[in-house]
Design an enzyme around this catalytic site. Structure first.
Site, short mmCIF file in Angstrom:
data_model
loop_
_atom_site.label_atom_id
_atom_site.label_comp_id
_atom_site.label_asym_id
_atom_site.label_seq_id
_atom_site.Cartn_x
_atom_site.Cartn_y
_atom_site.Cartn_z
N ARG A 178 1.54 4.74 -3.22
CA ARG A 178 1.44 5.98 -3.13
C ARG A 178 2.01 6.84 -4.13
NH1 ARG A 178 2.26 5.62 3.49
NH2 ARG A 178 0.23 4.64 3.96
N ASP A 209 3.92 1.38 -1.11
CA ASP A 209 4.73 1.32 -2.47
C ASP A 209 3.76 2.15 -3.23
OD1 ASP A 209 6.91 0.51 -1.23
OD2 ASP A 209 6.74 -1.44 -2.13
N HIS A 259 0.90 -1.16 0.01
CA HIS A 259 -0.08 0.08 -0.07
C HIS A 259 0.78 1.12 -0.04
CE1 HIS A 259 -3.78 2.36 0.75
NE2 HIS A 259 -3.06 2.82 1.87
N GLU A 303 2.35 8.64 9.18
CA GLU A 303 1.65 7.60 9.35
C GLU A 303 1.39 7.71 11.04
OE1 GLU A 303 2.01 3.53 8.11
OE2 GLU A 303 2.67 4.50 5.97
#
Length: 139
Positions: free
Chosen positions: A16, A14, A12, A24
């Site tokens: 973006r 990677d 997930h 985060e």
């Protein structure tokens, strides 16, 4: 400590766009209260899971004794910060109330609290879009 979950998160991340600035965190209230660029919150379902984890709210006895009130307080604080933020905010969330009724009290609790959170955030949001199978419906 779940290898499969860690791999999902990595994939997930990677996916973006490289121009995004990513933080985060589950500490959303201060972010909503600060000035800044637009925020993409991905996702409210994970935020609630972490809140429930933090208060040991999966345990029925803890829920009844103290966690229900603590979780409600965190949900209320998030909704108020959402209502008053000056930032453009987009949230991803999951509709968890349309499937099979969970067979555990903790599962039903999560579904119910998630439904109330989604309803409360939607009530203080300018625009709500429902996405199903890649199709968007404006609510």
């Amino acid at each position: 400590h779940d290898h499969e979950w860690s791999e999902r998160v990595r994939r997930h991340q990677d996916q973006r766009p490289r121009h995004w600035s990513t933080l985060e965190t589950t500490d959303l209230v201060p972010l909503l209260g600060s000035a800044g660029d637009a925020l993409l919150v991905d996702c409210l379902t994970l935020w609630l899971t972490r809140v429930l984890d933090a208060h040991d709210a999966w345990d029925d006895d803890v829920w009844a004794a103290r966690a229900e009130k603590a979780v409600a307080g965190e949900v209320d604080a998030l909704v108020e910060a959402w209502r008053t933020t000056g930032r453009r905010v987009v949230a991803v969330t999951n509709e968890v109330g349309q499937g099979v009724v969970p067979d555990t009290a903790a599962g039903r609790r999560f579904r119910d609290v998630m439904g109330r959170l989604n309803t409360a955030v939607a009530a203080v949001t300018d625009d709500v879009l429902w996405c199903t199978a890649g199709r968007v419906t404006r609510l």
